[in-house]
Every structure is written in structure tokens, then in C-alpha cells.
Enzyme design. Structure first.
Site, short mmCIF file in Angstrom:
data_model
loop_
_atom_site.label_atom_id
_atom_site.label_comp_id
_atom_site.label_asym_id
_atom_site.label_seq_id
_atom_site.Cartn_x
_atom_site.Cartn_y
_atom_site.Cartn_z
N GLY A 1 -2.71 74.92 31.05
CA GLY A 1 -3.07 74.21 30.24
C GLY A 1 -4.00 74.28 29.55
N PRO A 2 -5.07 74.57 28.16
CA PRO A 2 -6.33 74.87 28.12
C PRO A 2 -7.59 73.82 28.85
CG PRO A 2 -4.61 74.30 26.01
CD PRO A 2 -3.82 74.01 27.66
N LYS B 1 0.37 75.72 17.73
CA LYS B 1 -0.09 76.11 16.37
C LYS B 1 0.87 74.73 15.30
CE LYS B 1 1.35 80.98 18.39
NZ LYS B 1 2.07 81.62 17.84
N GLY C 1 -9.70 70.37 29.89
CA GLY C 1 -10.18 69.29 28.39
C GLY C 1 -8.61 68.53 28.80
N VAL C 2 -7.30 68.95 29.46
CA VAL C 2 -6.11 67.99 29.22
C VAL C 2 -6.22 67.46 30.24
CG1 VAL C 2 -5.42 70.01 27.12
CG2 VAL C 2 -4.70 69.78 29.98
N GLY C 3 -6.32 66.93 31.46
CA GLY C 3 -6.47 65.95 32.42
C GLY C 3 -6.34 66.83 33.93
N LYS C 4 -6.05 67.85 33.70
CA LYS C 4 -5.22 68.50 35.19
C LYS C 4 -5.65 68.59 36.33
CE LYS C 4 -6.00 72.72 33.42
NZ LYS C 4 -7.11 72.36 32.01
N THR C 5 -6.94 68.38 36.51
CA THR C 5 -7.37 67.85 38.08
C THR C 5 -7.83 66.19 38.22
OG1 THR C 5 -9.58 69.37 37.32
CG2 THR C 5 -10.07 68.25 39.09
N SER D 1 2.79 87.24 17.83
CA SER D 1 3.30 86.33 17.31
C SER D 1 2.50 86.06 15.23
CB SER D 1 2.86 84.50 17.32
OG SER D 1 1.39 84.60 17.57
#
Length: 785
Positions: free
Chosen positions: A357-358, A723, A360-364, A680
Site C-alpha cells: 500500500g501507499p 482514483k 503512511g497507511v499503517g503497514k509497519t 488507465s
């Protein structure tokens, strides 16, 4: 005496690597046939005289007339002794310098015609000064080279009153090379000879002094080492008499005690005991002693059979995940599924998850939450920029400074063989001549192989199958397919503005209040101000930049309280520009009117979605298709496919075919400094081309995304959620999307789906009908007529 009477014809004796000086005795051993024949001829003479000359090239065994220096020495044989094995030993004495005029070859030896050329005698102050300096330098050189030289030998130099003879004697004692000795012999005046010898002596003294300095340093080092060795032996003897252990035995004893108490596998224990026995035989000063000790410390510190007990309470896991993260329902459910499997089958291999994911979305932080929910230790190592395979597998112990790989180091820090180990930024691995770290990860992340993982440093099998591996990435494009095949991908999308509001209220603001020491009453951030910060000061899919911006506001307020302020501070929307400065981003709101040729497209970026206005214009009397805006190869191909489709269906679309021949077209995609690629934008470019060819404007309240084929099909694309959220931020609530992406709409929050209007299309004609109502009306009237 006439000139002819001064010319002598004498047998010539060639010598190598040396020069015979006048008045100097020289021992020689003669063995070459040419030289032996010359000696026999000399011995047949009554005066025993000959000419001695040095060869220019010492590698020539049978020299010819042109192989000698032009000046030699007239000499006399003083003593001769024949050797049993052949050859003769001679003692010859130089008599006078001689200039070689001509060399002739007889049957067995060489004959030289020479003219005697003695060095003229001279006496002046400079010669006297040089003589004294040469004597001093010679004394110093002899003392350096031969410290035990007899005093009589040194006195001989002092008592020698003839300066020329003194020079020649000293030159014969020095180890000068052939060129320098020949230069001394060829010097025409006494002053020249003395100057040359003085320079040679200076150089020789400098070399001898440097050699003595090197020898002294080496002797000092050797003496110090010997002294330390004897002191160490005495210390051991004293410790033995007192009944004490020396440090080496104490260290080995401690390691053996730890080895006996450790719960090691049999193969590991056998190897450790073998290395410990080897270490006990080595002195502490040996290089291998410390290498083995460090190796044994690693073996004893690794958690071979030490695990943490899992807390497989699914209700608690749900609570922990909800406490730490907002929304992410699908991801949380997938994680709970894996925990449920571990609860039913504790021996099952731990899953290998990949959060994509991008930023800052909370992966770590999701990995930390999983570790907290399971009750396991958490270790994280970043793979970004790692390009050496040895970083993961370790270096072999044969290298200086060898270390175990980062995987084993993380497990040693975790002190358990089943930690949650997060491999961050796996998509940013590099590779070069030192190896491919991604290839090393294939074994580490494969449950069928990692139970016998061998680190190069440890060189023993270590079981990694109990480790809960989690990898993170921003994109899957750069991850090799074999590595991706070993992981289960969980996609984390970006957040909507409402989700960011909720995350800020639940997590970000309380965290910044704690970091700055403020209370909730002292710092109040209104919803309007927070919404303004999200829209105008951050542009990201995650919330990392939002948290930093909230931190800036909190620190600004904390400064006021630190300066003595007591009244609570409420930050309103109009206060934000004063506290944070001018707005950093101005989201391009929907343009109220779009001229013909301009279409609203949607793009996906690693930081979230974005709105792109694709512009097309006709070029009268131009030719071909011009594309600008740093477009990638795929995007350029989409534009060409769109133009080809429109050209082939010009009549059906009401477009004059002459336009394609008489006018070129230019497509530009702002911003021009940002690289763009992907399929796209296909239907967006097609719509822009139809608009500019027909002169009809596109609806300004409509955005679109989808891939186009040459036959007019609209294919699904990725990143739909980002998008759509970008269109909503720009206040565009009508979106055209491929019919194949209808299933992805469920990823959107319910409030977003309720606000937006989605038009699913399967062919590009449906796109034109939805985006160009005037074209649809024109075509409908044409058909009716």
C-alpha cells in the site's frame, strides 16, 4: 715521449658488475674461456700487465670489441692460484687509468690498444675540504655498516695523504652500482672525482641510517613482544602457585559451563564443543582465539529451542487490532483467519504476509499489532537499499570482521525462535556484483526450505519455520515473481478524508498531545480546521504527513504555554494559515467549463489518487500525433490506439476524415514535470480526441478511467479506490469506470458510494455517450433523419 710511444697493446680481461680502480687490489675468479686465454697470455709476459675493463651489458658471456666502456685500468697480476675444478683465482692491482683506443680479437682472447690517462694532481682549498668531508662520511658509513670494524682500518683512511688514492679505496669499499663506479673512473679531474664520491657517500649514509632506524624499530617491537611473553608466562606461574585460573582458562571454563547448561540440538552441541576444544589450545593473542569466542557466543545466545507462548485469543486479537487501527476490515479479518488456523493447529507453518500500500497507511504498525495480539516479540529490519546478499545470509568466518546475517541477528535480539519479524520495504531491494538479496529471501521465506536455513557465518541449520514473517511494500512491480509467489498479499488502500478525520481524532491528536505535554483542554482542533489541514496542507494516501502537520500545530500551541499563556487554545480554520503558513496544495477542483479537447482523467500514484486534465488540440496543416507531459511507453501506446480507433470509426462518430490528413493533433498531460505511465488513461485520451475532432465539449462534472483496446473495448484497471477518492476531493461526483471494476466499488466507504454516481461501460462508444451528451444528441438526430 712521443704520442706513439704512449700507446700500449695488452691482453684485455673483461669483468662484470664492478670496476677496478688504480692503486686498488681486487680479488677475481676467472672461468670464462675468453678470460682464461687472456690470463694465460698475460702470464707468458714478463711484466704480467693487462688491461681490465668493465662490460656494458653484464648478461653477455662472450663480449666483443664494442661491449666495453671506453676507459679501463692498466693492472698487474700479483698472485695466481689454479682451482681444481678449473679456472683461476687472481689478485690483481690497478696501476693507471687507460683510454681504450681499439680492441682487436685474436685467436683466443681480446687485445686492447690503450693510452694511459692518469688523473692530474691538484691541490687547493676545495679539494682539501672535500677530502675531510669524504673521510668523515666514510667513517660514519663504515660505523653504520660495520659497527665492529677495527680501529686500524678506520685510521688507514685518515693517514692516507693521497686524495686520489683515498677516493679510489673508499669507492672500492662501497656497494656502488656499475654506472657510478665507471663514472668515478672516467672523471677527468681530481675535483670531479671527489665531488662524485661525496655525493655517493651522502646517499649511502642516508640509506644506512634509514636501514638502522628500521632495524631499531623492529628490534624494539620484538623486544616488547618477548617481554610481554615472559611476563605473561610469569603471571601464569604465579597464578598456578596461588591456585588461581588465568584469564584464558577462566573464559574457556565459563564458555564450557554455559555450553553444558544450554539446551542445544545435538548437532549444534557437537560443533560447539569441537570449536571450544580448539579455542582452549590457542593462546589468547592468536587471531583465531577471538573469532572462535565470538562464534561460540553467537551459538549460545541464539534461541535454538526457546519460544514464546502464543496468546491465541481471537476476541483479544480483534480488540488489539481495533485499538491500533481504524477500519481496514478486510485486512483485519484476514489476519484473524491466520490466527484462527494457528489456534486449531499450533504446528502449522506461520503465514508469510505481504502488506502492500501507499506510504503512511499503517503497514509497519499492523505488524506491531499482530505481535501484540499474539504475545510474541517484534523485530523489524529495513531492506531498503540492501544490495549485498551477505547482509541477509552473513559473511563466512574466513573474512576479517565477518558477522552473521541480519535475519539471525534479529532472532538473537528477539530471544525467541518464533518472533514476528517484519521485513520492511521489500520492494526496494537492490542487487549488484555482490549478489541478489531478493534471491536470498527465496529460501528465508519458503516454509518448505527455511526449517534448515544456513547462515554463512553460523554454518549450522537454524529453524525459521516458526517465525511469523511480514513484508511490506509500496508496489508489487519491483518484487521478483518467485519471491512474490511465496507471500500472501494484503492490499492496504489509501484513506478518504472522513477516514483521515476519524484517525486523527482517535490516534494522531492524542499522540501529539502526549508528545508535546499538552492536555485535551489546552489544545482543541475544530473539525473545520482539521478538514482544511487534510485538504490543503497534506496530499497523501496515508496519514504520516497529516500527523506531522498536527504536530506542528501542537508545538505552536505548546510554545505559547511555555511562554506563560494560561488560556486554552482553539484552532479554527482561519487560524491555520497563520500557524502553518500558506497552503501547500490546491486540489484542482472541477473546472466549471471545459473547452473542446479537454477531458478529466483519474490517475493512481504511490501517494494516492489524483485528477488529471488531459488536453488535446488540432494543429492545422500539421501531421501525426504529438505527445507531451513525460508519458511512458504504455501511455503513448494508449493514445495511438485511441486515435486509430477514432480514425477507423470517423463516419460513425460524425467526424470528417479529412481532419486526420490535413491536421495534426497534440495531446498534453499536465503536470509536465511528473512522469506518467499506465493504460488507465486510454478512454480519457479517446474522449479528448473525439471532443477536439467534433468541436464538442466534455461534461465538466465527469471524470473517467479505463483501458481502451484497438477494437473499442474498455478493460478494467487498478487503484479504483484512490482514483474515486481523488475525484471526490476535486468535487467531481460522476465517474465513468470499466464494467470489470464494479466489484471494486465495495472497497469504498458507504458514505462515498452514496455521494458518487458511477457509470459502468464496456465499450468506448458508451464512454462517448456518457461524457459527450451533445455528440449523442447529434448522432441520434442524424439517425432519425
Amino acid at each position: 715521449m712521443s704520442e706513439a710511444e704512449q700507446i700500449l697493446a695488452l691482453p684485455l680481461l673483461p669483468i662484470k658488475n664492478s670496476v677496478l680502480f688504480p692503486s686498488v687490489l681486487m680479488p677475481l675468479t676467472v672461468g670464462r674461456p675468453l678470460s682464461m686465454a687472456a690470463i694465460e697470455a698475460v702470464l707468458a709476459r714478463e711484466d704480467k700487465e693487462l688491461i681490465v675493463a668493465a662490460q656494458r651489458d653484464t648478461s653477455v658471456d662472450t663480449p666483443g670489441p664494442h661491449d666495453f666502456f671506453s676507459i679501463g685500468t692498466k693492472a698487474v697480476i700479483k698472485r695466481m692460484a689454479r682451482r681444481p675444478e678449473g679456472g683461476v683465482d687472481l689478485m690483481i692491482q690497478g696501476v693507471e687509468r687507460a683510454v681504450i683506443i681499439k680492441i682487436e680479437q685474436t685467436d683466443a682472447y681480446l687485445t686492447a690498444q690503450v693510452r694511459l690517462a692518469p688523473v692530474p694532481e691538484a691541490r687547493d682549498t676545495e679539494i682539501e675540504a672535500l677530502q675531510r668531508a669524504i673521510i668523515d662520511l666514510a667513517h660514519h658509513a663504515i660505523e653504520l655498516a660495520h659497527p665492529n670494524a677495527p680501529a686500524e682500518f678506520l685510521n688507514m683512511l685518515t693517514t692516507n695523504e693521497d686524495p686520489l688514492r683515498l677516493v679510489y679505496v673508499i669507492a672500492s669499499l662501497l656497494t656502488l652500482d656499475l654506472a657510478k663506479e665507471q663514472a668515478l673512473l672516467e672523471a677527468a679531474t681530481l675535483l670531479d672525482v671527489m665531488r662524485l664520491l661525496h655525493a655517493d657517500l651522502l646517499h649511502e649514509v642516508q640509506v644506512l641510517e634509514l636501514r638502522q632506524q628500521i632495524n631499531s624499530q623492529a628490534q624494539s617491537t620484538m623486544n616488547r613482544q618477548q617481554r610481554e611473553y615472559f611476563l605473561r608466562q610469569q603471571l601464569r606461574a604465579i597464578q598456578h602457585e596461588l591456585g588461581e585460573e588465568n584469564p584464558e582458562q577462566a573464559a574457556a571454563g565459563l564458555l564450557r559451563k554455559r555450553l553444558e547448561e544450554a539446551n542445544l540440538p545435538d548437532a549444534v552441541r557437537k560443533e560447539a564443543e569441537r570449536e571450544l576444544t580448539r579455542m582452549e589450545r590457542l593462546p589468547e593473542a592468536a587471531p583465531d582465539y577471538h573469532v572462535i569466542r565470538t562464534y561460540l557466543d553467537l551459538i549460545l545466545e541464539l534461541p535454538w529451542r526457546k519460544s514464546t507462548a502464543d496468546q491465541l485469543d481471537l476476541a483479544r486479537a480483534r480488540q488489539v487490532l481495533d485499538e491500533d487501527h481504524f477500519d481496514l476490515k478486510e485486512v483485519k479479518e484476514r489476519i484473524r483467519e491466520h490466527l484462527g488456523v494457528l489456534k486449531l493447529n499450533p504446528t502449522a507453518n506461520a503465514p508469510i504476509l505481504c502488506f502492500v500500500g501507499p506510504p503512511g497507511v499503517g503497514k509497519t504498525s499492523l505488524g506491531q499489532s499482530i505481535a501484540r495480539a499474539l504475545g510474541r516479540t517484534f523485530e523489524r529490519l529495513s531492506l531498503g537499499g540492501v544490495h549485498d546478499e551477505a547482509e541477509l545470509r552473513g559473511h563466512r568466518r574466513t573474512y576479517i570482521g565477518a558477522l552473521p546475517g541480519r535475519i539471525l541477528q534479529a532472532i538473537r535480539r528477539a530471544d525467541a525462535n518464533n518472533p514476528v519479524l517484519m521485513l520492511d520495504e521489500v520492494d526496494k531491494l537492490g542487487h549488484d556484483f555482490r549478489g541478489d538479496p531478493a534471491a536470498a529471501l527465496l529460501e528465508i521465506l519458503d516454509p518448505a526450505q527455511n526449517h534448515t536455513f544456513r547462515d554463512n557465518y553460523l554454518d549450522l541449520s537454524f529453524d525459521l519455520s516458526k517465525v511469523f514473517f511480514i513484508t511490506t511494500a509500496n508496489t508489487l512491480d519491483t518484487i521478483p515473481q518467485p519471491l512474490l509467489d511465496r507471500m500472501e498479499v494484503l492490499a492496504l488502500s489509501g484513506y478518504s478524508a472522513e477516514e483521515k478525520m476519524e484517525i486523527a481524532r482517535r490516534y494522531l491528536i492524542p499522540r501529539q498531545l502526549q508528545a508535546t505535554g499538552l492536555t485535551a483542554e489546552q489544545f482543541v482542533l475544530t473539525d473545520a480546521a482539521l478538514r482544511h489541514v487534510i485538504a490543503r496542507y497534506t496530499r497523501e494516501a496515508g496519514v504520516r504527513q497529516l500527523e506531522r502537520t498536527i504536530g506542528r500545530l501542537a508545538r505552536r500551541v505548546a510554545l505559547g504555554f511555555a511562554e506563560g499563556q494560561t488560556e486554552p487554545v482553539t484552532v479554527r480554520m482561519e487560524d491555520v494559515p497563520e500557524m502553518l503558513g500558506p497552503e501547500r496544495f490546491t486540489f484542482e477542483l472541477a473546472r466549471k467549463q471545459l473547452p473542446p479537447g479537454v477531458t478529466t482523467g483519474l490517475a493512481w500514484t504511490e501517494a494516492g489518487g489524483d485528477v488529471l486534465y488531459i488536453e488535446a488540440t488540432l494543429l492545422p496543416e500539421g501531421t501525426g500525433l504529438t505527445l507531451t507531459g513525460q508519458l511512458g511507453a504504455v501511455m503513448q501506446e494508449s493514445a495511438k490506439a485511441a486515435q486509430s480507433f477514432i480514425w477507423s470509426h470517423a463516419e460513425a462518430l460524425g467526424i470528417d476524415r479529412a481532419l486526420f490528413k490535413n491536421a495534426g493533433v497534440h495531446i498534453h498531460v499536465p503536470a509536465g514535470a511528473t512522469p506518467k505511465d499506465g493504460p488507465s488513461a486510454g478512454i480519457t485520451m479517446a474522449t479528448a480526441l473525439v471532443s477536439v475532432y467534433t468541436g464538442l465539449p466534455v461534461r465538466s462534472d465527469t471524470a473517467m478511467t479505463g483501458e481502451i483496446t484497438l477494437t473499442g473495448l474498455v478493460l478494467p484497471i487498478g487503484g479504483l479506490k484512490e482514483k474515486v477518492l481523488a475525484a471526490r476531493r476535486a468535487e467531481i461526483f460522476r465517474v465513468i469506470l470499466p464494467a470489470g471494476n464494479e466489484k471494486d466499488l465495495r472497497e469504498l466507504p458507504e458514505n462515498v458510494r452514496a455521494e458518487m454516481t458511477f457509470l459502468s461501460v464496456e465499450r468506448v462508444e458508451d464512454v462517448f455517450a456518457a461524457a459527450l451528451p451533445a455528440l449523442a444528441e447529434r448522432l441520434a438526430s442524424t439517425v432519425a433523419a
